[in-house]
Design a protein around this motif. Structure first.
Motif, short mmCIF file in Angstrom:
data_model
loop_
_atom_site.label_atom_id
_atom_site.label_comp_id
_atom_site.label_asym_id
_atom_site.label_seq_id
_atom_site.Cartn_x
_atom_site.Cartn_y
_atom_site.Cartn_z
N LEU A 38 0.81 -1.34 0.11
CA LEU A 38 -0.59 -0.02 0.14
C LEU A 38 0.96 1.47 -0.22
O LEU A 38 0.97 2.01 1.08
N GLN B 177 -3.61 3.24 -5.62
CA GLN B 177 -4.93 2.29 -5.13
C GLN B 177 -5.73 3.23 -4.28
O GLN B 177 -7.37 3.04 -4.89
N ILE C 164 -8.31 -6.43 -0.39
CA ILE C 164 -7.04 -6.01 -0.69
C ILE C 164 -6.04 -6.39 0.18
O ILE C 164 -6.18 -6.65 1.24
N SER D 87 0.06 -4.20 3.30
CA SER D 87 0.45 -3.46 4.26
C SER D 87 1.13 -2.83 3.67
O SER D 87 1.49 -2.60 2.44
N LEU E 218 -2.52 2.34 4.66
CA LEU E 218 -4.19 1.49 5.01
C LEU E 218 -4.80 2.49 5.60
O LEU E 218 -5.42 2.43 5.13
N LEU F 267 -6.56 4.57 2.95
CA LEU F 267 -7.03 4.24 2.05
C LEU F 267 -8.90 3.54 2.63
O LEU F 267 -9.57 3.23 2.28
N PHE G 100 -9.30 -5.09 3.47
CA PHE G 100 -8.18 -5.28 3.93
C PHE G 100 -7.95 -6.65 4.44
O PHE G 100 -7.65 -6.31 5.98
#
Length: 172
Positions: A71, A77, A98, A101, A105, A108, A123
């Protein structure tokens, strides 16, 4: 290599390296523009086909899209979530998983909430590499939103598991 100083860094590293490995013939052709052929070594990237293979009990869960990536900004993303929000309007049952890491994070997760898709986005965080075949197997398709990839291992792994890969166009 979007900025001049980044291109200079790459050129300097390539010039000073005693050996440069590339993962495909395509990358070798690109590298040959910057590195003497004698210092280039082709070392194809691949996957363990005993681990990454179609499962006999593969059951994609509806329209579940899979994204396996760190991420970080270059993986973009944010564009993925915005695109998923639009996709979900036409496909209300769609889900996005998704796996990965990184420093983005929390951002998002907030963006998913702001876009109204938090209930459809899962996630998973950082997973052991051996857990990824099960993740790939649960998806209808892998989505890749990176601004650029040298050799997308997630797409290779997903394909080995029998999952379709869909590459979103970069915005550059």
């Amino acid at each position: 290599q979007r900025r001049a100083w980044q291109r200079l860094q790459v050129r300097t590293c390539l010039r000073l390296a005693s050996l440069v490995t590339v993962g495909s013939q395509y990358l070798r052709v690109i590298a040959e523009q910057h590195v003497n052929r004698q210092r280039l070594h082709l070392d194809p990237l691949g996957v363990d086909l005993k681990l990454f293979c179609p499962s006999t009990d593969r059951r994609p869960q509806g329209l579940n899209l899979i994204h396996v990536c760190s991420l970080v900004r270059v993986k973009d993303q944010q564009t993925l979530l915005r695109g998923f929000e639009a996709f979900r309007r036409a496909n209300p049952c769609a889900q996005l998983t998704i796996a990965g890491s990184g420093p983005l994070l929390a951002h998002l997760q907030r963006l998913a909430t702001e876009l109204g898709v938090a209930d459809a986005v899962r996630f998973l965080g950082n997973l052991d590499h051996a857990e990824l075949p099960k993740v790939y197997g649960s998806g209808a398709a892998l989505v890749v939103s990176s601004r650029h990839e040298a050799q997308c291992m997630a797409a290779v792994e997903a394909a080995a598991c029998g999952t379709i890969a869909g590459i979103a166009a970069a915005r550059e």
